[in-house]
Design a protein around this motif. Sequence first.
Motif, PDB file in Angstrom:
ATOM      1  N   ILE A  24       7.862   0.846  12.497  1.00 19.96           N
ATOM      2  CA  ILE A  24       7.050   0.196  12.226  1.00 19.96           C
ATOM      3  C   ILE A  24       6.935  -0.750  13.342  1.00 19.96           C
ATOM      4  O   ILE A  24       8.106  -2.392  13.174  1.00 19.96           O
ATOM      5  CB  ILE A  24       6.231  -0.562  11.258  1.00 19.96           C
ATOM      6  N   SER A  25       6.722  -0.622  14.829  1.00 21.51           N
ATOM      7  CA  SER A  25       6.728  -1.394  16.062  1.00 21.51           C
ATOM      8  C   SER A  25       6.172  -3.568  15.127  1.00 21.51           C
ATOM      9  O   SER A  25       5.037  -3.065  14.613  1.00 21.51           O
ATOM     10  CB  SER A  25       5.733  -0.931  16.472  1.00 21.51           C
ATOM     11  N   HIS A  26       6.546  -3.809  15.532  1.00 21.51           N
ATOM     12  CA  HIS A  26       6.489  -5.301  14.655  1.00 21.51           C
ATOM     13  C   HIS A  26       7.257  -6.588  16.225  1.00 21.51           C
ATOM     14  O   HIS A  26       7.832  -6.245  16.447  1.00 21.51           O
ATOM     15  CB  HIS A  26       6.501  -5.724  13.457  1.00 21.51           C
ATOM     16  N   GLU A  27       6.418  -7.417  15.848  1.00 22.33           N
ATOM     17  CA  GLU A  27       6.765  -8.821  16.526  1.00 22.33           C
ATOM     18  C   GLU A  27       7.520  -9.910  15.031  1.00 22.33           C
ATOM     19  O   GLU A  27       6.904  -9.590  14.847  1.00 22.33           O
ATOM     20  CB  GLU A  27       6.371  -9.107  17.181  1.00 22.33           C
ATOM     21  N   LEU A  28       8.453 -10.598  15.379  1.00 18.24           N
ATOM     22  CA  LEU A  28       8.928 -11.947  14.950  1.00 18.24           C
ATOM     23  C   LEU A  28       9.017 -12.217  15.384  1.00 18.24           C
ATOM     24  O   LEU A  28       9.148 -13.457  16.273  1.00 18.24           O
ATOM     25  CB  LEU A  28      10.657 -11.142  14.734  1.00 18.24           C
ATOM     26  N   LEU A  72       2.023  -1.830   3.913  1.00 16.19           N
ATOM     27  CA  LEU A  72       2.308  -0.977   4.432  1.00 16.19           C
ATOM     28  C   LEU A  72       2.779   0.332   4.041  1.00 16.19           C
ATOM     29  O   LEU A  72       3.048   1.365   4.682  1.00 16.19           O
ATOM     30  CB  LEU A  72       4.086  -1.524   4.663  1.00 16.19           C
ATOM     31  N   GLU A  73       3.003   0.196   2.971  1.00 14.10           N
ATOM     32  CA  GLU A  73       3.083   1.980   1.940  1.00 14.10           C
ATOM     33  C   GLU A  73       2.310   2.844   2.503  1.00 14.10           C
ATOM     34  O   GLU A  73       1.861   4.142   2.655  1.00 14.10           O
ATOM     35  CB  GLU A  73       3.688   1.487   1.094  1.00 14.10           C
ATOM     36  N   GLU A  74       1.029   2.126   1.374  1.00 13.89           N
ATOM     37  CA  GLU A  74      -0.456   2.739   2.298  1.00 13.89           C
ATOM     38  C   GLU A  74      -0.845   3.005   3.405  1.00 13.89           C
ATOM     39  O   GLU A  74      -0.841   4.240   4.176  1.00 13.89           O
ATOM     40  CB  GLU A  74      -1.485   2.419   1.440  1.00 13.89           C
ATOM     41  N   THR A  75      -0.329   2.177   4.467  1.00 13.17           N
ATOM     42  CA  THR A  75      -1.451   2.573   6.174  1.00 13.17           C
ATOM     43  C   THR A  75      -0.082   3.593   6.713  1.00 13.17           C
ATOM     44  O   THR A  75      -0.563   3.960   7.846  1.00 13.17           O
ATOM     45  CB  THR A  75      -1.243   0.820   6.580  1.00 13.17           C
ATOM     46  N   HIS A  76       1.400   3.580   5.919  1.00 13.44           N
ATOM     47  CA  HIS A  76       2.777   4.054   6.824  1.00 13.44           C
ATOM     48  C   HIS A  76       3.599   5.475   6.345  1.00 13.44           C
ATOM     49  O   HIS A  76       4.487   5.008   5.693  1.00 13.44           O
ATOM     50  CB  HIS A  76       3.245   3.061   7.961  1.00 13.44           C
ATOM     51  N   PRO A  77       2.287   5.664   5.506  1.00 10.26           N
ATOM     52  CA  PRO A  77       2.796   6.896   4.587  1.00 10.26           C
ATOM     53  C   PRO A  77       4.622   7.730   5.156  1.00 10.26           C
ATOM     54  O   PRO A  77       4.385   8.320   4.144  1.00 10.26           O
ATOM     55  CB  PRO A  77       2.288   7.774   4.027  1.00 10.26           C
ATOM     56  N   GLN A  78       4.425   7.481   6.139  1.00 10.46           N
ATOM     57  CA  GLN A  78       5.808   9.232   6.842  1.00 10.46           C
ATOM     58  C   GLN A  78       6.894   8.969   5.837  1.00 10.46           C
ATOM     59  O   GLN A  78       7.662  10.027   6.414  1.00 10.46           O
ATOM     60  CB  GLN A  78       5.191   8.966   8.020  1.00 10.46           C
ATOM     61  N   THR A  79       6.890   7.696   6.255  1.00 13.81           N
ATOM     62  CA  THR A  79       8.494   7.478   5.559  1.00 13.81           C
ATOM     63  C   THR A  79       8.162   7.051   3.765  1.00 13.81           C
ATOM     64  O   THR A  79       8.333   5.472   4.067  1.00 13.81           O
ATOM     65  CB  THR A  79       9.829   6.215   6.518  1.00 13.81           C
ATOM     66  N   PRO A  80       8.259   7.262   2.931  1.00  9.69           N
ATOM     67  CA  PRO A  80       7.451   6.877   1.810  1.00  9.69           C
ATOM     68  C   PRO A  80       8.824   5.783   1.221  1.00  9.69           C
ATOM     69  O   PRO A  80      10.417   6.330   0.966  1.00  9.69           O
ATOM     70  CB  PRO A  80       7.348   8.109   0.444  1.00  9.69           C
TER      71      PRO A  80
END
Length: 209
Positions: A24-28, A72-80
């Motif tokens: 997931i693309s993100h900024e720290l 994150l699990e619910e919104t990005h389920p592609q890698t469970p």
Amino acid sequence: MKLYTYFRSSAAYRVRIALNLKNISHELVTVNLLKSEQQGAEYLDKNPQGLLPALETDEGVLAQSMAILEYLEETHPQTPLLFGNAWQKAQIRNLCYAVACDIHPIDNLRVLKYLSSELGADDDAKNTWYRHWVEIGFEKIEKSLDGNNDYCVGNTPSLADVCLIPQVFNAYRFKVDMTAYPKIAAIYERCNKLDAFIDAAPQNQPDAA
């Protein structure tokens, strides 16, 4: 997404691993706990709980690492990371909570600060406190792990590994004897050969010092 993080925050470390595993693309955005920046007005405006981590999304800001991980699990389920049938998912959650609810809350930075500032504990006493609770927790986790699995539950990383690895990192830091927990130590070594875990590690963060 923006993740408000501190390099040695184990709760933020969990979320960094999950973001990496899910690609997931993100900024720290770094927040210095030692300087109490989490209590500053600007940060409290985003996260009134005044804790790390916090995840800023298009929908708002989420605090509490376990809530973030499930989001994150619910919104990005592609890698469970929470997978299998109801029983397997319960086993993953069981291990997550053993770390996030039983070990981490009584060993985190604000507790250690209170021990020293309010109760007069010296460094040796604080370290003894830390190791005591980690050892009790790890003893129970070690007994619940299946040594035939590569990871905590099955042969792919799950949320259980996401929670466990930061706690093991801190256990080594506080000189817990990990030879007493060979299954946990083996999972830690295996996870830390994966890029998602390596990139999330405290020493590889922009604010590591």
